[in-house]
Design an enzyme around this catalytic site. Structure first.
Site, PDB file in Angstrom:
ATOM      1  N   GLY A   6      38.697 106.904   2.263  1.00  0.00           N
ATOM      2  CA  GLY A   6      39.109 105.535   2.030  1.00  0.00           C
ATOM      3  C   GLY A   6      38.134 104.488   1.658  1.00  0.00           C
ATOM      4  O   GLY A   6      37.322 104.838   0.849  1.00  0.00           O
ATOM      5  N   ARG A  12      41.280 115.006  -6.149  1.00  0.00           N
ATOM      6  CA  ARG A  12      42.083 116.373  -5.259  1.00  0.00           C
ATOM      7  C   ARG A  12      42.137 117.520  -5.972  1.00  0.00           C
ATOM      8  O   ARG A  12      42.198 118.560  -5.248  1.00  0.00           O
ATOM      9  CB  ARG A  12      43.313 115.541  -5.017  1.00  0.00           C
ATOM     10  N   LYS A  54      41.256  96.308  11.934  1.00  0.00           N
ATOM     11  CA  LYS A  54      41.957  95.959  13.197  1.00  0.00           C
ATOM     12  C   LYS A  54      41.574  97.035  14.281  1.00  0.00           C
ATOM     13  O   LYS A  54      41.358  98.187  14.198  1.00  0.00           O
ATOM     14  CB  LYS A  54      43.530  96.366  13.183  1.00  0.00           C
ATOM     15  N   GLY A  74      44.139 109.498   6.191  1.00  0.00           N
ATOM     16  CA  GLY A  74      44.963 109.680   7.564  1.00  0.00           C
ATOM     17  C   GLY A  74      44.631 110.932   8.371  1.00  0.00           C
ATOM     18  O   GLY A  74      44.361 110.662   9.668  1.00  0.00           O
TER      19      GLY A  74
HETATM   20  P1  AMP Z   1      40.653  99.595   7.588  1.00  0.00           P
HETATM   21  O1  AMP Z   1      41.868 100.066   6.579  1.00  0.00           O
HETATM   22  O2  AMP Z   1      41.159  99.475   9.033  1.00  0.00           O
HETATM   23  O3  AMP Z   1      39.241 100.347   7.499  1.00  0.00           O
HETATM   24  O4  AMP Z   1      40.359  98.247   7.028  1.00  0.00           O
HETATM   25  C1  AMP Z   1      39.778  97.810   5.803  1.00  0.00           C
HETATM   26  C2  AMP Z   1      39.861  96.171   5.498  1.00  0.00           C
HETATM   27  O5  AMP Z   1      39.389  95.577   6.393  1.00  0.00           O
HETATM   28  C3  AMP Z   1      39.517  96.161   3.944  1.00  0.00           C
HETATM   29  O6  AMP Z   1      40.156  95.723   3.193  1.00  0.00           O
HETATM   30  C4  AMP Z   1      38.289  94.870   4.448  1.00  0.00           C
HETATM   31  O7  AMP Z   1      38.364  93.919   3.647  1.00  0.00           O
HETATM   32  C5  AMP Z   1      38.875  94.426   5.768  1.00  0.00           C
HETATM   33  N1  AMP Z   1      37.849  93.672   6.482  1.00  0.00           N
HETATM   34  C6  AMP Z   1      36.559  94.159   6.957  1.00  0.00           C
HETATM   35  N2  AMP Z   1      35.906  93.158   7.421  1.00  0.00           N
HETATM   36  C7  AMP Z   1      36.646  92.027   7.487  1.00  0.00           C
HETATM   37  C8  AMP Z   1      36.501  90.884   8.051  1.00  0.00           C
HETATM   38  N3  AMP Z   1      35.227  90.116   8.560  1.00  0.00           N
HETATM   39  N4  AMP Z   1      37.686  89.727   7.645  1.00  0.00           N
HETATM   40  C9  AMP Z   1      38.844  90.280   7.094  1.00  0.00           C
HETATM   41  N5  AMP Z   1      39.052  91.541   6.658  1.00  0.00           N
HETATM   42  C10 AMP Z   1      37.908  92.290   6.976  1.00  0.00           C
END
Ligand code: AMP
Length: 388
Positions: free
Chosen positions: A345, A37, A197, A368
């Site tokens: 991220g 950064r 999610k 974010g």
């Molecule tokens: P995000 O912060 O919403 O981008 O989510 C990232 C997280 O989603 C990571 O820690 C991944 O391990 C998790 N993730 C991705 N695919 C899966 C899956 N099939 N089952 C459980 N967790 C998942």
């Protein structure tokens, strides 16, 4: 209209640059574990110095919650910055007040203010505090894209008290790449969206769907969509309360939205867990990655695209071998020759693991902030510059 630092006459002026020096620290705040950064704002700082400005730098660091906390002092940042710039960097004992006023930099000098969040007024966007910050400069520059989604004193409030405000070079770069990809992309344009999610990314999916030609969905969020299609998902992560929403997205987006056609499943959520690739998820298993047919199908779309926007992993990429889908698609993005814009991220980590960082056009410095930008949400820090 939003100005760039390059539009302004800086010679002999004192320029306040809001930077994002919120670096990861170890050993009780004494050791910087990544200086990425700091490096990201070097071009803006050097530019201001070369133009003959005196530079005041300000950032938050961690969450000191309005109190002085030596573990979140900018002291190690001042040392690192001096090393990277090859110039002395003075550290102010605070970010406002008479002691700071007595240290203000002459042209060619750099003063780093102490952590803005030692004052609760920073996050409260307090007008009195904003006015005090504004007194330190002739010109305000915001280079902290990573904090632009927050309406704080140093990102928004102080702008009304300065006569000129502009975006720094890093801020300009972020807005250029993210802006073009989401408004006027070279086509075909594809969005690769993964992560845990659907609920975190609904707005992003809806907003990107307006501009991209294809949306490739992976990660755990895919299983909420599969359930919405009436397909079995076994023990995979599904957001039960988002199934209706997934149904309406499927109905609205039609063939624009592609979902995994095969899955790497396991009985336990663990690195190295015994696994197999299936087209139908068994009742007693959970899907932890996209399968090879899905990788091939997504890679083919990516290969034929001119712009790729990527946010979120395709599987549990922290746990090999369930990183295979994410790493394979990182390579596909790198090899596509398309303009690639990555939303920070986890996707950034995947790009590093795949060893393809150099072939990615733009990796956003704001997790974010980039998520909000890709979701079509106006960033207060950018709006404040634009409305000045
Ligand atoms: P995000 O912060 O919403 O981008 O989510 C990232 C997280 O989603 C990571 O820690 C991944 O391990 C998790 N993730 C991705 N695919 C899966 C899956 N099939 N089952 C459980 N967790 C998942």
């Amino acid at each position: 209209m939003k100005l760039s630092i390059q539009d302004l006459q800086l010679s002999g002026k004192r320029v306040f640059i809001r930077v994002d020096f919120n670096v990861p620290l170890a050993n009780g705040g004494t050791e910087i574990t990544s200086d990425k950064r700091i490096r990201a704002s070097l071009p803006t700082i050097k530019y201001a110095l070369e133009q003959g400005a005196g530079v005041v730098l300000a950032s938050h660091l961690g969450r000191p919650k309005g109190k002085r906390n030596p573990e979140m002092s900018m002291a190690p940042v001042a040392v690192k910055l001096a090393e990277l710039l090859g110039l002395p960097v003075k550290l102010a004992p605070d970010c406002i007040g008479p002691e700071v006023a007595a240290m203000l930099p002459a042209p060619g000098e750099v003063l780093l203010l102490e952590n803005l969040r030692y004052h609760s007024e920073e996050e409260a966007n307090d007008p009195g505090f904003s006015a005090e910050l504004a007194k330190l400069c002739d010109i305000y520059v915001n280079d902290a894209f990573g904090s632009a989604h927050r309406a704080h004193a140093s990102t928004v409030g102080m702008i009304q008290f300065v006569s000129q405000a502009a975006a720094g070079l890093l801020m300009d770069l972020e807005l250029k790449y993210l802006g073009k990809a989401t408004s006027n992309p070279d086509r075909p344009c594809v969005a690769l969206i993964g992560g845990a999610k659907v609920s975190d990314k609904i707005e992003m999916i809806e907003n990107l769907a307006k501009v991209v030609d294809t949306l490739l969905i992976g990660g755990a969020m895919a299983y909420t969509f599969l359930r919405a299609q009436g397909l079995p998902t076994g023990k995979s992560l599904v957001e039960e309360d988002k199934i209706d929403l997934a149904k309406s997205l499927l109905a609205n987006l039609g063939s624009k939205l592609m979902l995994p056609v095969d899955h790497v499943v396991a009985s336990e959520f663990k690195a190295g867990a015994e696994n197999e690739t299936v087209t139908e998820i068994p009742a007693d298993k959970m899907a932890l990655d996209i399968g090879q047919k899905t990788i091939d199908a997504y890679a083919a779309v990516i290969a034929g695209s001119k712009t790729v926007i990527w946010n979120g992993p395709m599987g549990v990429f922290e746990m090999p071998p369930f990183d295979h889908g994410t790493v394979s698609l990182a390579k596909a993005v790198a090899n596509s020759g398309a303009i690639s814009v990555v939303g920070g991220g986890d996707s950034e980590k995947a790009i590093k693991v795949a060893g393809v960082s150099a072939q990615i056009t733009h990796v956003s410095t704001g997790g974010g902030a980039s998520l909000e930008f890709l979701s079509g949400i106006e960033l207060p820090g950018v709006a404040a510059l634009t409305n000045k």
